[in-house]
Design a protein around this motif. Structure first.
Motif, PDB file in Angstrom:
ATOM      1  N   LEU A   1       0.803  -1.224   0.000  1.00  0.00           N
ATOM      2  CA  LEU A   1       0.000   0.000   0.000  1.00  0.00           C
ATOM      3  C   LEU A   1       0.839   1.280   0.000  1.00  0.00           C
ATOM      4  CD1 LEU A   1      -3.069  -0.777   2.289  1.00  0.00           C
ATOM      5  CD2 LEU A   1      -3.082  -0.304  -0.164  1.00  0.00           C
ATOM      6  N   PRO A   2       1.963   1.336   0.733  1.00  0.00           N
ATOM      7  CA  PRO A   2       2.745   2.587   0.694  1.00  0.00           C
ATOM      8  C   PRO A   2       3.174   2.969  -0.727  1.00  0.00           C
ATOM      9  CG  PRO A   2       3.437   1.263   2.559  1.00  0.00           C
ATOM     10  CD  PRO A   2       2.502   0.407   1.757  1.00  0.00           C
ATOM     11  N   ALA A   3       3.638   2.012  -1.503  1.00  0.00           N
ATOM     12  CA  ALA A   3       4.032   2.301  -2.881  1.00  0.00           C
ATOM     13  C   ALA A   3       2.822   2.691  -3.716  1.00  0.00           C
ATOM     14  CB  ALA A   3       4.739   1.092  -3.495  1.00  0.00           C
ATOM     15  N   LEU A   4       1.714   1.995  -3.522  1.00  0.00           N
ATOM     16  CA  LEU A   4       0.503   2.295  -4.281  1.00  0.00           C
ATOM     17  C   LEU A   4      -0.020   3.684  -3.943  1.00  0.00           C
ATOM     18  CD1 LEU A   4      -1.532   1.206  -6.323  1.00  0.00           C
ATOM     19  CD2 LEU A   4      -2.797   0.175  -4.423  1.00  0.00           C
ATOM     20  N   ASP A   5       0.003   4.044  -2.652  1.00  0.00           N
ATOM     21  CA  ASP A   5      -0.415   5.387  -2.235  1.00  0.00           C
ATOM     22  C   ASP A   5       0.339   6.458  -3.009  1.00  0.00           C
ATOM     23  OD1 ASP A   5      -2.152   4.378  -0.320  1.00  0.00           O
ATOM     24  OD2 ASP A   5      -0.795   4.723   1.365  1.00  0.00           O
ATOM     25  N   GLU A   6       1.657   6.340  -3.028  1.00  0.00           N
ATOM     26  CA  GLU A   6       2.485   7.371  -3.653  1.00  0.00           C
ATOM     27  C   GLU A   6       2.311   7.400  -5.166  1.00  0.00           C
ATOM     28  OE1 GLU A   6       5.277  10.498  -4.085  1.00  0.00           O
ATOM     29  OE2 GLU A   6       3.922   9.814  -2.497  1.00  0.00           O
ATOM     30  N   LEU A   7       2.246   6.244  -5.787  1.00  0.00           N
ATOM     31  CA  LEU A   7       2.116   6.213  -7.245  1.00  0.00           C
ATOM     32  C   LEU A   7       0.773   6.775  -7.693  1.00  0.00           C
ATOM     33  CD1 LEU A   7       3.874   2.818  -7.923  1.00  0.00           C
ATOM     34  CD2 LEU A   7       4.537   5.030  -8.915  1.00  0.00           C
ATOM     35  N   LEU A   8      -0.295   6.430  -7.010  1.00  0.00           N
ATOM     36  CA  LEU A   8      -1.603   6.972  -7.389  1.00  0.00           C
ATOM     37  C   LEU A   8      -1.644   8.481  -7.166  1.00  0.00           C
ATOM     38  CD1 LEU A   8      -4.091   4.247  -6.100  1.00  0.00           C
ATOM     39  CD2 LEU A   8      -3.319   4.655  -8.433  1.00  0.00           C
ATOM     40  N   ARG A   9      -1.042   8.943  -6.091  1.00  0.00           N
ATOM     41  CA  ARG A   9      -0.990  10.392  -5.859  1.00  0.00           C
ATOM     42  C   ARG A   9      -0.258  11.088  -7.003  1.00  0.00           C
ATOM     43  NH1 ARG A   9       2.181  14.335  -4.460  1.00  0.00           N
ATOM     44  NH2 ARG A   9       4.026  12.989  -4.301  1.00  0.00           N
ATOM     45  N   ARG A  10       0.851  10.512  -7.417  1.00  0.00           N
ATOM     46  CA  ARG A  10       1.645  11.130  -8.477  1.00  0.00           C
ATOM     47  C   ARG A  10       0.900  11.090  -9.818  1.00  0.00           C
ATOM     48  NH1 ARG A  10       7.300  10.854  -7.091  1.00  0.00           N
ATOM     49  NH2 ARG A  10       7.774  11.665  -9.177  1.00  0.00           N
ATOM     50  N   ILE A  11       0.153  10.027 -10.063  1.00  0.00           N
ATOM     51  CA  ILE A  11      -0.570   9.906 -11.339  1.00  0.00           C
ATOM     52  C   ILE A  11      -1.749  10.863 -11.403  1.00  0.00           C
ATOM     53  CG2 ILE A  11      -2.042   8.372 -12.709  1.00  0.00           C
ATOM     54  CD1 ILE A  11      -0.193   6.062 -11.813  1.00  0.00           C
ATOM     55  N   PHE A  12      -2.501  10.982 -10.303  1.00  0.00           N
ATOM     56  CA  PHE A  12      -3.756  11.717 -10.355  1.00  0.00           C
ATOM     57  C   PHE A  12      -3.701  13.121  -9.752  1.00  0.00           C
ATOM     58  CE2 PHE A  12      -5.487   7.278 -10.454  1.00  0.00           C
ATOM     59  CZ  PHE A  12      -6.092   7.381 -11.699  1.00  0.00           C
ATOM     60  N   SER A  13      -2.728  13.403  -8.888  1.00  0.00           N
ATOM     61  CA  SER A  13      -2.782  14.664  -8.135  1.00  0.00           C
ATOM     62  C   SER A  13      -1.533  15.516  -8.268  1.00  0.00           C
ATOM     63  CB  SER A  13      -3.023  14.362  -6.643  1.00  0.00           C
ATOM     64  OG  SER A  13      -4.195  13.615  -6.454  1.00  0.00           O
ATOM     65  N   SER A  14      -0.666  15.212  -9.199  1.00  0.00           N
ATOM     66  CA  SER A  14       0.542  16.003  -9.361  1.00  0.00           C
ATOM     67  C   SER A  14       0.655  16.476 -10.798  1.00  0.00           C
ATOM     68  CB  SER A  14       1.774  15.172  -8.974  1.00  0.00           C
ATOM     69  OG  SER A  14       2.061  14.219  -9.981  1.00  0.00           O
ATOM     70  N   THR A  15       1.718  17.212 -11.068  1.00  0.00           N
ATOM     71  CA  THR A  15       1.929  17.731 -12.418  1.00  0.00           C
ATOM     72  C   THR A  15       2.746  16.775 -13.282  1.00  0.00           C
ATOM     73  OG1 THR A  15       3.909  18.922 -11.654  1.00  0.00           O
ATOM     74  CG2 THR A  15       1.799  20.113 -11.615  1.00  0.00           C
ATOM     75  N   ASP A  16       3.044  15.572 -12.761  1.00  0.00           N
ATOM     76  CA  ASP A  16       3.823  14.608 -13.533  1.00  0.00           C
ATOM     77  C   ASP A  16       3.071  14.124 -14.765  1.00  0.00           C
ATOM     78  OD1 ASP A  16       6.211  14.300 -11.795  1.00  0.00           O
ATOM     79  OD2 ASP A  16       4.751  13.552 -10.353  1.00  0.00           O
ATOM     80  N   PHE A  17       1.724  14.104 -14.669  1.00  0.00           N
ATOM     81  CA  PHE A  17       0.905  13.573 -15.761  1.00  0.00           C
ATOM     82  C   PHE A  17      -0.029  14.654 -16.273  1.00  0.00           C
ATOM     83  CE2 PHE A  17       2.498   9.837 -13.835  1.00  0.00           C
ATOM     84  CZ  PHE A  17       2.410   8.816 -14.750  1.00  0.00           C
ATOM     85  N   ASP A  18      -0.081  14.810 -17.596  1.00  0.00           N
ATOM     86  CA  ASP A  18      -0.995  15.770 -18.191  1.00  0.00           C
ATOM     87  C   ASP A  18      -2.153  15.066 -18.901  1.00  0.00           C
ATOM     88  OD1 ASP A  18       0.305  14.690 -20.335  1.00  0.00           O
ATOM     89  OD2 ASP A  18       1.044  16.590 -21.151  1.00  0.00           O
ATOM     90  N   TYR A  19      -2.375  13.809 -18.559  1.00  0.00           N
ATOM     91  CA  TYR A  19      -3.503  13.058 -19.104  1.00  0.00           C
ATOM     92  C   TYR A  19      -3.938  12.045 -18.054  1.00  0.00           C
ATOM     93  CZ  TYR A  19      -0.964   8.666 -19.760  1.00  0.00           C
ATOM     94  OH  TYR A  19      -0.295   7.497 -19.550  1.00  0.00           O
ATOM     95  N   LYS A  20      -5.082  11.411 -18.237  1.00  0.00           N
ATOM     96  CA  LYS A  20      -5.624  10.474 -17.252  1.00  0.00           C
ATOM     97  C   LYS A  20      -5.764   9.089 -17.884  1.00  0.00           C
ATOM     98  CE  LYS A  20      -5.938  13.681 -14.190  1.00  0.00           C
ATOM     99  NZ  LYS A  20      -4.754  13.895 -13.357  1.00  0.00           N
ATOM    100  N   PRO A  21      -4.866   8.193 -17.574  1.00  0.00           N
ATOM    101  CA  PRO A  21      -4.966   6.830 -18.089  1.00  0.00           C
ATOM    102  C   PRO A  21      -6.009   6.030 -17.314  1.00  0.00           C
ATOM    103  CG  PRO A  21      -3.115   7.002 -16.588  1.00  0.00           C
ATOM    104  CD  PRO A  21      -3.687   8.389 -16.707  1.00  0.00           C
ATOM    105  N   ILE A  22      -6.388   4.889 -17.849  1.00  0.00           N
ATOM    106  CA  ILE A  22      -7.166   3.917 -17.070  1.00  0.00           C
ATOM    107  C   ILE A  22      -6.203   3.254 -16.095  1.00  0.00           C
ATOM    108  CG2 ILE A  22      -8.340   1.679 -17.167  1.00  0.00           C
ATOM    109  CD1 ILE A  22      -9.564   2.497 -19.795  1.00  0.00           C
ATOM    110  N   VAL A  23      -6.555   3.254 -14.818  1.00  0.00           N
ATOM    111  CA  VAL A  23      -5.703   2.655 -13.784  1.00  0.00           C
ATOM    112  C   VAL A  23      -6.449   1.498 -13.140  1.00  0.00           C
ATOM    113  CG1 VAL A  23      -4.540   3.010 -11.575  1.00  0.00           C
ATOM    114  CG2 VAL A  23      -4.439   4.782 -13.340  1.00  0.00           C
TER     115      VAL A  23
END
Length: 204
Positions: free
Chosen positions: A76-98
């Protein structure tokens, strides 16, 4: 250009950078997609030998239409951080299916959907091959999300549980083997599957 699919094997804290191994479940999905969905390129990342920042950078550069996480107990710790980075940061400018699979999704999908209620995640229940194939069909406009079997997700505030059925293992393909030589050269381990677990909520 091929449609990129990213499958990521999560690890628990402290297990990073341990010996290489073939991630059998993800390789089975890769082999199935290779055989049954033309025009897709499946990339596997094993967090035994790649850190979160590197995963995020590779995903942002690749822009896969589907990102799948293999989530075992303790990840869960890794999943928490990766989902935050995918959906709530500026690292991604699009929304993939997760989509999240493996033990945490099969046995704890309600917990995951509540924990990540602010993120549009999908939980895969049971075998992952046909789930990923169905999600590819969704990205191509050939199928509605609610018609993909064996998934649980939230849509417009309502929990959606799609048709559940037991996969006929005799119709699945052999795992992709393109990583085997590299793993053996690094003195890693290569798993072989002779059967799969029961249809209950067992962690095996």
């Amino acid at each position: 250009r091929a449609e990129d699919i990213a499958l990521i094997n999560l690890v628990s804290p402290g297990a990073e950078f341990s010996s290489s191994a073939n991630i059998l479940g993800l390789l089975e999905i890769k082999g199935y997609i290779l055989k049954n969905r033309d025009g897709c390129k499946t990339h596997i990342m094993d967090m035994h030998n790649i850190d979160i920042d590197s995963v995020v950078k590779r995903l942002a550069a690749m822009r896969p239409k589907i990102i799948g996480f293999s989530a075992r107990i303790g990840t869960l710790p890794a999943l928490d951080e990766l989902l935050r980075r995918i959906f709530s940061s500026t690292d991604f400018d699009y929304k993939p299916i997760v989509v999240i699979g493996n033990v945490l999704a099969t046995c704890g999908e309600e917990m995951l959907l509540a924990r990540y209620k602010d993120y549009p995640i999908i939980c895969a229940i049971g075998e992952g091959e046909e789930v990923i194939a169905g999600l590819i069909d969704v990205t191509r406009g050939e199928k509605r999300l609610e018609d993909v079997p064996n998934i649980h997700f939230i849509q417009n505030g309502k929990a959606i549980i799609t048709q559940r059925f037991i996969t006929d293992l005799t119709k699945l393909n052999v795992p992709a083997s393109d990583e085997t030589l590299r793993i053996l050269e690094q003195a890693g381990s290569v798993d072989v599957e002779s059967s799969r677990g029961c249809k209950g909520h067992c962690t095996f």
